[in-house]
Design an enzyme around this catalytic site. Sequence first.
Site, PDB file in Angstrom:
ATOM      1  N   TRP A  20       0.806  -1.221   0.000  1.00 61.43           N
ATOM      2  CA  TRP A  20       0.000   0.000   0.000  1.00 61.43           C
ATOM      3  C   TRP A  20       0.840   1.272   0.000  1.00 61.43           C
ATOM      4  O   TRP A  20       0.323   2.350  -0.261  1.00 61.43           O
ATOM      5  CB  TRP A  20      -0.902   0.029   1.241  1.00 61.43           C
ATOM      6  CG  TRP A  20      -0.164  -0.249   2.517  1.00 61.43           C
ATOM      7  CD1 TRP A  20      -0.066  -1.440   3.166  1.00 61.43           C
ATOM      8  CD2 TRP A  20       0.633   0.671   3.273  1.00 61.43           C
ATOM      9  NE1 TRP A  20       0.734  -1.330   4.287  1.00 61.43           N
ATOM     10  CE2 TRP A  20       1.185  -0.040   4.376  1.00 61.43           C
ATOM     11  CE3 TRP A  20       0.934   2.031   3.150  1.00 61.43           C
ATOM     12  CZ2 TRP A  20       2.010   0.554   5.326  1.00 61.43           C
ATOM     13  CZ3 TRP A  20       1.757   2.627   4.097  1.00 61.43           C
ATOM     14  CH2 TRP A  20       2.290   1.895   5.169  1.00 61.43           C
ATOM     15  N   ASN A  21       2.135   1.192   0.307  1.00 60.99           N
ATOM     16  CA  ASN A  21       2.872   2.426   0.615  1.00 60.99           C
ATOM     17  C   ASN A  21       3.238   3.253  -0.613  1.00 60.99           C
ATOM     18  O   ASN A  21       3.457   4.456  -0.499  1.00 60.99           O
ATOM     19  CB  ASN A  21       4.112   2.128   1.469  1.00 60.99           C
ATOM     20  CG  ASN A  21       5.046   1.112   0.861  1.00 60.99           C
ATOM     21  OD1 ASN A  21       4.630   0.248   0.082  1.00 60.99           O
ATOM     22  ND2 ASN A  21       6.305   1.184   1.229  1.00 60.99           N
TER      23      ASN A  21
ATOM     24  N   LYS B  32      -2.624  -8.243  -7.046  1.00 60.54           N
ATOM     25  CA  LYS B  32      -3.408  -8.241  -5.824  1.00 60.54           C
ATOM     26  C   LYS B  32      -3.005  -7.020  -5.011  1.00 60.54           C
ATOM     27  O   LYS B  32      -1.872  -6.908  -4.550  1.00 60.54           O
ATOM     28  CB  LYS B  32      -3.144  -9.500  -5.002  1.00 60.54           C
ATOM     29  CG  LYS B  32      -3.883  -9.508  -3.669  1.00 60.54           C
ATOM     30  CD  LYS B  32      -3.178 -10.321  -2.630  1.00 60.54           C
ATOM     31  CE  LYS B  32      -3.770 -10.132  -1.241  1.00 60.54           C
ATOM     32  NZ  LYS B  32      -3.907  -8.739  -0.786  1.00 60.54           N
TER      33      LYS B  32
ATOM     34  N   ALA C 119      -3.097  -4.230  -1.756  1.00 60.27           N
ATOM     35  CA  ALA C 119      -3.285  -4.259  -0.312  1.00 60.27           C
ATOM     36  C   ALA C 119      -4.731  -3.885   0.016  1.00 60.27           C
ATOM     37  O   ALA C 119      -5.376  -3.126  -0.720  1.00 60.27           O
ATOM     38  CB  ALA C 119      -2.322  -3.297   0.367  1.00 60.27           C
TER      39      ALA C 119
ATOM     40  N   GLY D 273       6.537  -6.489   0.007  1.00 59.95           N
ATOM     41  CA  GLY D 273       5.801  -6.465   1.261  1.00 59.95           C
ATOM     42  C   GLY D 273       6.671  -6.908   2.410  1.00 59.95           C
ATOM     43  O   GLY D 273       7.902  -6.841   2.345  1.00 59.95           O
ATOM     44  N   SER D 274       6.051  -7.387   3.452  1.00 61.24           N
ATOM     45  CA  SER D 274       6.774  -7.784   4.650  1.00 61.24           C
ATOM     46  C   SER D 274       7.541  -9.078   4.417  1.00 61.24           C
ATOM     47  O   SER D 274       7.220  -9.870   3.521  1.00 61.24           O
ATOM     48  CB  SER D 274       5.803  -7.970   5.814  1.00 61.24           C
ATOM     49  OG  SER D 274       5.001  -9.119   5.609  1.00 61.24           O
TER      50      SER D 274
ATOM     51  N   GLU E 237      10.765  -8.455  -2.937  1.00 59.65           N
ATOM     52  CA  GLU E 237      11.361  -7.246  -2.348  1.00 59.65           C
ATOM     53  C   GLU E 237      10.652  -7.034  -1.025  1.00 59.65           C
ATOM     54  O   GLU E 237       9.492  -6.650  -0.982  1.00 59.65           O
ATOM     55  CB  GLU E 237      11.192  -6.054  -3.298  1.00 59.65           C
ATOM     56  CG  GLU E 237      12.072  -4.868  -2.957  1.00 59.65           C
ATOM     57  CD  GLU E 237      11.408  -3.914  -1.974  1.00 59.65           C
ATOM     58  OE1 GLU E 237      11.819  -3.927  -0.780  1.00 59.65           O
ATOM     59  OE2 GLU E 237      10.491  -3.197  -2.376  1.00 59.65           O
ATOM     60  N   LEU E 238      11.384  -7.301   0.065  1.00 59.86           N
ATOM     61  CA  LEU E 238      10.750  -7.418   1.373  1.00 59.86           C
ATOM     62  C   LEU E 238      11.204  -6.302   2.306  1.00 59.86           C
ATOM     63  O   LEU E 238      11.578  -5.234   1.871  1.00 59.86           O
ATOM     64  CB  LEU E 238      11.036  -8.812   1.938  1.00 59.86           C
ATOM     65  CG  LEU E 238      10.712  -9.970   0.975  1.00 59.86           C
ATOM     66  CD1 LEU E 238      11.074 -11.304   1.593  1.00 59.86           C
ATOM     67  CD2 LEU E 238       9.259  -9.941   0.528  1.00 59.86           C
TER      68      LEU E 238
ATOM     69  N   CYS F   1      10.458   0.848   2.724  1.00 62.19           N
ATOM     70  CA  CYS F   1      11.377  -0.220   3.114  1.00 62.19           C
ATOM     71  C   CYS F   1      12.820   0.160   2.865  1.00 62.19           C
ATOM     72  O   CYS F   1      13.730  -0.323   3.544  1.00 62.19           O
ATOM     73  CB  CYS F   1      11.033  -1.499   2.351  1.00 62.19           C
ATOM     74  SG  CYS F   1      11.068  -1.295   0.557  1.00 62.19           S
TER      75      CYS F   1
ATOM     76  N   GLU G 175      12.257  -3.644  11.890  1.00 65.96           N
ATOM     77  CA  GLU G 175      12.000  -2.558  10.950  1.00 65.96           C
ATOM     78  C   GLU G 175      11.040  -1.563  11.600  1.00 65.96           C
ATOM     79  O   GLU G 175       9.964  -1.942  12.064  1.00 65.96           O
ATOM     80  CB  GLU G 175      11.397  -3.084   9.653  1.00 65.96           C
ATOM     81  CG  GLU G 175      11.142  -1.995   8.629  1.00 65.96           C
ATOM     82  CD  GLU G 175      10.671  -2.523   7.290  1.00 65.96           C
ATOM     83  OE1 GLU G 175      10.853  -1.823   6.288  1.00 65.96           O
ATOM     84  OE2 GLU G 175      10.116  -3.644   7.239  1.00 65.96           O
TER      85      GLU G 175
END
Length: 454
Positions: free
Chosen positions: A130-131, A154, A156, A206-207, A228-229, A262, A359
């Site tokens: 979402w960021n 997909k 968020a 995402g996470s 990419e986490l 991130c 984080e």
Amino acid sequence: MLFAAHDPATGRRLSAQRGYDAAAVERTLAAATRAQAAWRRTAPAARARLLRALARALRAEAPALAALATAEMGKPIAQASAEVMKSAVLCDHYAARAAALLAPERPPGAPAEAHVVFEPLGTVLAVMPWNFPVWQIVRAAVPALLAGNAVLFKPAPNVPGSARAVARVFAAAGFPPGLFQVLFVEADAVAGVLADPRVHAVTLTGSTAAGKAVAAAAAAAMKPGVFELGGSDAAIVLADADLDRAAETGAHARLLNSGQSCVCAKRFIVVRSVLREFERRFVARMAARRVGDPTDPATEVGPLARADLRAKLAAQVDASVRLGAKVLLGGAPLPGPGFFYAPTVLTGVRAGMPAADEELFGPVAAILPVRDEAEAIRVANASRYGLSASLFTRSRARAKKLIPQLEVGAVFVNDFVRSTPELPFGGTKESGYGRELGAWGVRAFANVKTVWLA
């Protein structure tokens, strides 16, 4: 699952919709399969024309897209506008290089009879955060589409309006129906979609927890992926650093997107000989940023995207303070409506504190004092994350010596880290694997086929 958007500045619900049922998922997959079968036969020049049209459509819709991002996840409007424009630049970049990126190659030393071609995989599932509700989607989709794939993304749950709006922009640019679609499914449904034989690869931003779950599903289905986490990026300030530059650049990096990125610096690892002077300058820069209404073009720091995110950040700060961290600035949620958290600087942070080990997804900077550059490298690498790092020194020779010692996917010297269309982007360790952007982003979702013509 309910995909619901709330205004983070007020907490007011903006919109809501239900996720897709099994029949809707089936229709979406079938449409993607049909569209990709035709798209894979198009020439790179035809794909490039649509990418240029997409760039024009993004620029035309920039005010509306930016306003929607600000409404749904609280990004300051000036930054939201810049995000959309950067997305358009990415489209132009790939359009200009489409033929070269997909041209057959003869590797150095290969026999004259051999060459390598780059063919599409099929349909790529993109699980998006979402960021950066425009940039992340475009960054993932455009290279995959250029390679000849279809894309299902997909979104968020808190940015459904942005997802629908981006899909409309792709359609307005002329992309064939079914080639680029939103897939409103809950997280628990991703493994099932990925197991479907009509889906051929996955990309996720995402996470780390989400990445591990989807990577396991991809491995079970023997499908490639790019992940990419999370990140807890180090900004190393050495004794010979330009402290004004380090403080200004560090404050910008830490507060970009209200600290919800991130890739931006979170752990400021500072040599003790310049610690107090850096703290003074850095706190001044952090305090000077304007916090407020994200729809105001002058605002530099807005709210966090959700109430639970603010609560988690506050708990991490409070726990770090109980363990001995010192608050130099902020340190608490701001009163009033919305999900605002004060720009915060902690110092005296060390391993064992959440501010060092986890984080921090919000406007909180952690300063970790060290004796010298050797300890700085050890502390920077003593993280389960390895996305990127920045290094502040006046000595290019020192920078070149230290860069290979950092266990990350990118190192920026005397600057803040960001992704650009030309360069590979991704991390190591629990920050993920694979690379987005550049030629790497296209070939991540290509069948790299060896051809031998005797």
